[in-house]
Design an enzyme around this catalytic site. Structure first.
Site, short mmCIF file in Angstrom:
data_model
loop_
_atom_site.label_atom_id
_atom_site.label_comp_id
_atom_site.label_asym_id
_atom_site.label_seq_id
_atom_site.Cartn_x
_atom_site.Cartn_y
_atom_site.Cartn_z
N CYS A 8 9.73 1.41 1.61
CA CYS A 8 10.77 0.13 1.78
C CYS A 8 12.55 1.00 2.73
O CYS A 8 12.80 0.39 3.44
CB CYS A 8 11.05 -1.17 0.62
SG CYS A 8 9.43 -1.54 0.36
N TRP A 36 1.06 -1.13 0.25
CA TRP A 36 0.27 -0.29 -0.30
C TRP A 36 0.71 0.67 0.38
O TRP A 36 0.08 2.15 -0.60
CB TRP A 36 -1.10 0.10 1.20
CG TRP A 36 0.02 -0.25 2.26
CD1 TRP A 36 0.11 -1.51 3.11
CD2 TRP A 36 0.54 0.66 3.31
NE1 TRP A 36 1.08 -1.06 4.65
CE2 TRP A 36 0.96 -0.28 3.94
CE3 TRP A 36 1.33 1.91 3.35
CZ2 TRP A 36 1.93 0.62 5.50
CZ3 TRP A 36 1.51 2.72 3.83
CH2 TRP A 36 2.42 1.14 5.19
N PRO A 47 -3.68 -6.43 -4.87
CA PRO A 47 -3.58 -5.08 -4.62
C PRO A 47 -3.83 -5.58 -2.83
O PRO A 47 -4.27 -6.64 -2.45
CB PRO A 47 -4.07 -4.40 -4.52
CG PRO A 47 -5.40 -5.10 -5.49
CD PRO A 47 -5.23 -6.44 -6.02
N GLU A 92 11.80 -2.90 12.00
CA GLU A 92 11.39 -2.57 11.04
C GLU A 92 10.43 -1.21 12.35
O GLU A 92 9.51 -2.00 12.19
CB GLU A 92 11.23 -2.82 9.34
CG GLU A 92 10.44 -1.74 8.53
CD GLU A 92 10.09 -2.34 7.70
OE1 GLU A 92 10.37 -2.13 5.86
OE2 GLU A 92 9.38 -3.97 7.46
N GLY A 150 6.32 -6.01 0.63
CA GLY A 150 5.61 -5.79 1.67
C GLY A 150 6.70 -7.17 2.89
O GLY A 150 7.74 -6.99 3.35
N SER A 151 6.00 -7.56 3.86
CA SER A 151 6.40 -7.40 5.36
C SER A 151 7.37 -8.65 5.22
O SER A 151 7.18 -10.13 4.17
CB SER A 151 5.20 -8.16 7.10
OG SER A 151 4.69 -8.83 6.47
N GLU A 196 10.74 -8.55 -1.76
CA GLU A 196 11.01 -7.73 -1.28
C GLU A 196 10.30 -7.26 0.30
O GLU A 196 9.58 -7.04 -0.14
CB GLU A 196 11.47 -6.38 -1.98
CG GLU A 196 11.56 -4.95 -1.46
CD GLU A 196 11.91 -4.15 -2.50
OE1 GLU A 196 11.44 -3.17 -1.69
OE2 GLU A 196 12.63 -4.01 -3.67
#
Length: 489
Positions: free
Chosen positions: A289, A158, A183, A386, A233-234, A255
């Site tokens: 990111c 997102w 998405p 993170e 994403g995570s 990624e």
């Protein structure tokens, strides 16, 4: 997330804060999307059921043989048309994203335009993607030929939904794959609008949209008829996807999370360094990111640097009222704000000080202030994990060697930045930091065409650049020998 189902299987493709509710009309479960700036509802999108997921994959699978046989130049031409359509609709896409994620409109517009540019780049690169000829026998022909995988699942985030989706979808379809795109559940309307633009110029089934929460992503990632799963994403989600793909044999392209360090060396202009740090830590409310997640500053410039960084943080506000202020949108939802504040609270309990920010503001929405923490220690969550929010944790180090050593620690390996006047230190940094991207004297930037491979918990494979075309194809070795002539009696 909240669900009206009595029980739901564990998910692998995202833990949604977008609320799942029952539609009043048909009893179907839908995603209720809210504007993180004020909490107002901006739409409801139906969640795909298991049968719809199967149908989406089947549609893409049926379209793949014909699409793979289309001339590469024709695929590139169609992708150029898609790029033009996205460019023409960039403002509308940005406005939808702004409502769904709270990203400032100017940043969302830049992301949409970058997505159109990315599609155009792959439209040019795809038709010239090449294999190799091999030195075989004089009478034979030996080749290494790239071929598409088949059905690619793209699970996109997102925080930059248009640009990232355009990269994965563009590289996949131009090399002859078909795509099922889900998405993020936090911005499904942005994804649907983008897919509609691209799908209008492609043959039926080449790009299929599926919306839903993490359960839908799990079904896609573990589907037996999917050959490649690309996820941004995570880290936790990426690991779950890798486990699911290990059972089906699908290739995985990931990624995932990062904990990117910034080193500020002695001898740099501390005010300039603070400007760089602020851009890295606070752009898109720290939800990029490659955001700066932890800062190591040389003791010789620390005081001036911190003072300037605090001033930069105070300039980031929700509603700018003058030229000295910079708009900073909310976090994507209240759940994300809770996670960010938990990291800040952990640091303060462990001895850090918040010189600015660090408190959850009153009022609606998911806003969180730009925050500068000092007296940070290596074992704090803000230094180890993170945070993905507008938080700049600062640790003062005695020399560059200490900063470099601590910056190199940790399980992530996405990117790092070094601000230094020393070529020796710059050389040591890019050699020794175990990350996919090292930026010297610029937090963001780089030449076109660069493609990095994340390390460790940050993922695997090239996620962009010309090398993404290699990721979207697999090589077949071909040996063509002369026919054997039969003997005449």
């Amino acid at each position: 997330m909240t669900s009206t189902f009595a029980a739901r299987p564990a998910t692998v493709a995202g833990t949604a804060d977008a609320e799942a509710v029952r539609s009043a009309s048909g009893g179907r479960e839908v995603l209720r999307v809210t504007n993180p700036a004020d909490g107002s509802e901006v739409g409801r999108v139906p969640i795909a059921g298991a049968e719809e997921v199967d149908a989406a994959v089947a549609t893409a699978r049926a379209a793949w043989p014909g699409w793979a046989r289309i001339d590469p130049g024709e695929r590139g031409r169609l992708l150029h048309e898609a790029a033009a359509a996205v460019a023409d609709a960039a403002q509308r896409l940005a406005e939808i994203q702004h409502r769904e994620t709270g990203r400032p409109l100017a940043e969302a517009l830049a992301g949409a335009r970058a997505g159109a540019s990315t599609l155009a780049q792959y439209a040019e690169l795809g038709p010239v993607h090449r294999g190799r000829s091999l030195m075989g026998a004089w009478t034979a022909t030996d080749l290494m030929v790239p071929e598409p995988y088949g059905v690619v699942v793209a699970l996109t985030p997102w925080n930059d939904p248009v640009a990232i989706a355009c990269g994965l979808v563009g590289a996949a379809v131009v090399t002859g794959n078909t795509v099922v795109h889900k998405p993020s559940e936090k911005c499904p309307q942005t994804g649907l609008a983008l897919n509609e633009l691209i799908r209008e110029v492609l043959p039926r089934g080449v790009l299929v949209s599926v919306c839903g929460d993490g359960l839908v992503g799990a079904q896609l990632a573990g589907h037996r008829d999917v050959q490649l799963v690309a996820h941004v994403g995570s880290t936790a989600t990426g690991r779950a996807i890798a486990e699911a793909a290990a059972r089906t044999g699908a290739k995985v392209l990931l990624e995932n999370g990062g904990n990117d360090p910034l080193l500020v060396d002695e001898g740099v202009d501390p005010v300039w360094a603070a400007e760089q740090a602020a851009v890295g830590a606070f752009t898109n409310a720290g939800q990029l990111c490659t955001s700066v997640e932890r800062i190591y500053v040389h003791r010789g410039v620390a005081d001036e640097f911190v003072e300037a960084l605090v001033a930069q943080a105070r300039r980031r506000v929700a509603r700018p009222s003058g030229p000295e202020e910079i708009e900073m949108g909310p976090l994507v939802d209240v759940g994300q704000r809770e996670r960010v504040h938990a990291h800040v609270a952990d640091a303060v309990r462990s001895g850090a000080r918040a010189l600015v920010g660090g408190e959850v503001p009153e009022g609606p929405g998911a806003h969180y202030p730009a925050t500068v923490l000092v007296d940070c220690a290596p074992d704090m969550l803000v230094m180890r994990e993170e945070t993905f929010g507008p938080v700049a944790p600062v640790r003062v180090v005695d020399d560059f060697a200490q900063g470099l050593a601590e910056a190199a620690e940790g399980r992530y390996g996405l990117a790092a930045t070094v601000l230094t006047p020393s070529m020796e230190h710059a050389q040591a940094a890019w050699r020794e930091l175990p990350v996919g991207t090292v930026k010297v004297n610029a937090v963001f930037g780089g030449a076109p065409g660069g493609a990095a491979q994340p390390r460790g918990a940050s993922g695997t494979g090239f996620g962009y650049g010309p090398e993404l075309l290699d990721e979207m194809t697999r090589v077949k070795v071909v040996h063509v020998g002369p026919p054997t002539r039969g003997r005449r009696g």
